[in-house]
Design a protein around this motif. Sequence first.
Motif, PDB file in Angstrom:
ATOM      1  N   ASP A  94      59.937  27.112  34.178  1.00 44.22           N
ATOM      2  CA  ASP A  94      60.631  28.009  35.114  1.00 44.22           C
ATOM      3  C   ASP A  94      60.999  29.319  34.438  1.00 44.22           C
ATOM      4  N   LEU A  95      61.482  29.246  33.214  1.00 51.20           N
ATOM      5  CA  LEU A  95      61.844  30.449  32.479  1.00 51.20           C
ATOM      6  C   LEU A  95      60.612  31.312  32.197  1.00 51.20           C
ATOM      7  N   GLN A  96      59.501  30.679  31.863  1.00 57.09           N
ATOM      8  CA  GLN A  96      58.266  31.424  31.633  1.00 57.09           C
ATOM      9  C   GLN A  96      57.767  32.082  32.914  1.00 57.09           C
ATOM     10  N   GLY A  97      58.042  31.468  34.040  1.00 52.42           N
ATOM     11  CA  GLY A  97      57.634  32.035  35.317  1.00 52.42           C
ATOM     12  C   GLY A  97      58.226  33.415  35.547  1.00 52.42           C
ATOM     13  N   ILE A  98      59.415  33.641  35.003  1.00 51.47           N
ATOM     14  CA  ILE A  98      60.053  34.952  35.118  1.00 51.47           C
ATOM     15  C   ILE A  98      59.162  36.009  34.465  1.00 51.47           C
ATOM     16  N   VAL A  99      58.666  35.713  33.276  1.00 51.30           N
ATOM     17  CA  VAL A  99      57.802  36.653  32.547  1.00 51.30           C
ATOM     18  C   VAL A  99      56.497  36.867  33.308  1.00 51.30           C
ATOM     19  N   LYS A 100      55.904  35.798  33.788  1.00 51.97           N
ATOM     20  CA  LYS A 100      54.641  35.921  34.521  1.00 51.97           C
ATOM     21  C   LYS A 100      54.790  36.771  35.779  1.00 51.97           C
ATOM     22  N   LYS A 101      55.918  36.626  36.461  1.00 51.14           N
ATOM     23  CA  LYS A 101      56.161  37.420  37.671  1.00 51.14           C
ATOM     24  C   LYS A 101      56.294  38.902  37.333  1.00 51.14           C
ATOM     25  N   ILE A 102      56.944  39.196  36.230  1.00 52.32           N
ATOM     26  CA  ILE A 102      57.095  40.597  35.827  1.00 52.32           C
ATOM     27  C   ILE A 102      55.733  41.194  35.485  1.00 52.32           C
ATOM     28  N   ILE A 103      54.915  40.457  34.750  1.00 55.37           N
ATOM     29  CA  ILE A 103      53.566  40.937  34.398  1.00 55.37           C
ATOM     30  C   ILE A 103      52.760  41.176  35.673  1.00 55.37           C
ATOM     31  N   LYS A 108      50.253  44.856  39.557  1.00 61.04           N
ATOM     32  CA  LYS A 108      50.055  45.225  40.958  1.00 61.04           C
ATOM     33  C   LYS A 108      50.388  46.696  41.207  1.00 61.04           C
ATOM     34  N   ARG A 109      51.522  47.148  40.654  1.00 60.99           N
ATOM     35  CA  ARG A 109      51.937  48.529  40.905  1.00 60.99           C
ATOM     36  C   ARG A 109      51.313  49.515  39.923  1.00 60.99           C
ATOM     37  N   LYS A 110      50.707  48.961  38.845  1.00 61.62           N
ATOM     38  CA  LYS A 110      50.053  49.780  37.814  1.00 61.62           C
ATOM     39  C   LYS A 110      51.031  50.769  37.182  1.00 61.62           C
ATOM     40  N   LYS A 111      52.240  50.276  36.930  1.00 64.43           N
ATOM     41  CA  LYS A 111      53.261  51.119  36.320  1.00 64.43           C
ATOM     42  C   LYS A 111      54.364  50.249  35.739  1.00 64.43           C
ATOM     43  N   ILE A 112      54.857  50.650  34.576  1.00 62.91           N
ATOM     44  CA  ILE A 112      56.012  50.005  33.953  1.00 62.91           C
ATOM     45  C   ILE A 112      57.228  50.825  34.338  1.00 62.91           C
ATOM     46  N   ASN A 113      58.215  50.180  34.943  1.00 56.12           N
ATOM     47  CA  ASN A 113      59.371  50.901  35.479  1.00 56.12           C
ATOM     48  C   ASN A 113      60.610  50.905  34.593  1.00 56.12           C
ATOM     49  N   SER A 114      60.659  50.018  33.600  1.00 53.44           N
ATOM     50  CA  SER A 114      61.888  49.933  32.813  1.00 53.44           C
ATOM     51  C   SER A 114      61.578  49.507  31.382  1.00 53.44           C
ATOM     52  N   GLU A 131      47.227  34.367  28.134  1.00 55.20           N
ATOM     53  CA  GLU A 131      46.151  34.053  29.070  1.00 55.20           C
ATOM     54  C   GLU A 131      45.648  35.282  29.822  1.00 55.20           C
ATOM     55  N   LEU A 132      45.985  36.466  29.355  1.00 55.93           N
ATOM     56  CA  LEU A 132      45.563  37.686  30.025  1.00 55.93           C
ATOM     57  C   LEU A 132      44.052  37.874  29.950  1.00 55.93           C
ATOM     58  N   GLU A 133      43.474  38.283  31.064  1.00 57.12           N
ATOM     59  CA  GLU A 133      42.055  38.636  31.064  1.00 57.12           C
ATOM     60  C   GLU A 133      41.901  39.994  30.399  1.00 57.12           C
ATOM     61  N   VAL A 134      40.706  40.285  29.928  1.00 63.73           N
ATOM     62  CA  VAL A 134      40.448  41.524  29.191  1.00 63.73           C
ATOM     63  C   VAL A 134      40.826  42.752  30.004  1.00 63.73           C
ATOM     64  N   ASP A 135      40.437  42.798  31.273  1.00 67.83           N
ATOM     65  CA  ASP A 135      40.750  43.958  32.117  1.00 67.83           C
ATOM     66  C   ASP A 135      42.260  44.136  32.276  1.00 67.83           C
ATOM     67  N   ALA A 136      42.966  43.039  32.481  1.00 66.76           N
ATOM     68  CA  ALA A 136      44.421  43.102  32.642  1.00 66.76           C
ATOM     69  C   ALA A 136      45.066  43.552  31.338  1.00 66.76           C
ATOM     70  N   ARG A 137      44.610  43.018  30.219  1.00 73.00           N
ATOM     71  CA  ARG A 137      45.153  43.395  28.918  1.00 73.00           C
ATOM     72  C   ARG A 137      44.945  44.902  28.671  1.00 73.00           C
ATOM     73  N   ASN A 138      43.740  45.384  28.987  1.00 64.58           N
ATOM     74  CA  ASN A 138      43.447  46.810  28.792  1.00 64.58           C
ATOM     75  C   ASN A 138      44.329  47.689  29.677  1.00 64.58           C
ATOM     76  N   LEU A 139      44.511  47.278  30.934  1.00 61.96           N
ATOM     77  CA  LEU A 139      45.360  48.045  31.837  1.00 61.96           C
ATOM     78  C   LEU A 139      46.801  48.060  31.330  1.00 61.96           C
ATOM     79  N   LEU A 140      47.299  46.906  30.942  1.00 60.76           N
ATOM     80  CA  LEU A 140      48.677  46.828  30.445  1.00 60.76           C
ATOM     81  C   LEU A 140      48.847  47.671  29.183  1.00 60.76           C
TER      82      LEU A 140
END
Length: 157
Positions: A94-103, A108-114, A131-140
């Motif tokens: 459950d605690l890890q789910g918090i991190v996954k939701k933030i990622i 989705k918004r393609k922006k870090i807000n804080s 477990e990030l895919e390459v495209d997601a890792r590159n975007l982040l």
Amino acid sequence: MSIHINDTNYSYYKRIYEIIWSHQRKLFPPEFLHEERDPVSILNKWEQNNKTIAKRGLKAGLQDFISSIKEFPQDLKSSIDKDLAANEFPSLRDLQGIVKKIIAKVLKRKKINSLEEFYIVKEEVINETSELEVDARNLLDKLLTEFEFSNNKKKGN
């Protein structure tokens, strides 16, 4: 959902933090475990001096623990989960789910807000076992750079 620590829930989250640390400390050699390095002792000192700093420190420390959970040995995770359940706290999953939701929100918004999101994203990107895919890792990674650049411009650097 992210972790919001305030005066009302501070004790709740501190107890979760203490439980996780009481188990995680077993991974460290005894010479490492002295008061100057003990995160709970540090947090207690901060509480005495400045509750606002203590709340920020607890939030950052808890998020660090949550981000590093996947690196814990399975028997350690099981012990922590048992202890959390015995105290009627959320599980590690459950605690890890918090991190996954933030990622997911950042992707989705393609922006870090804080700054909170920045550090969570940074932990995921530098963690080669995530477990990030390459495209997601590159975007982040790109979003991290943009956020840093944006913050430096605001500060006049």
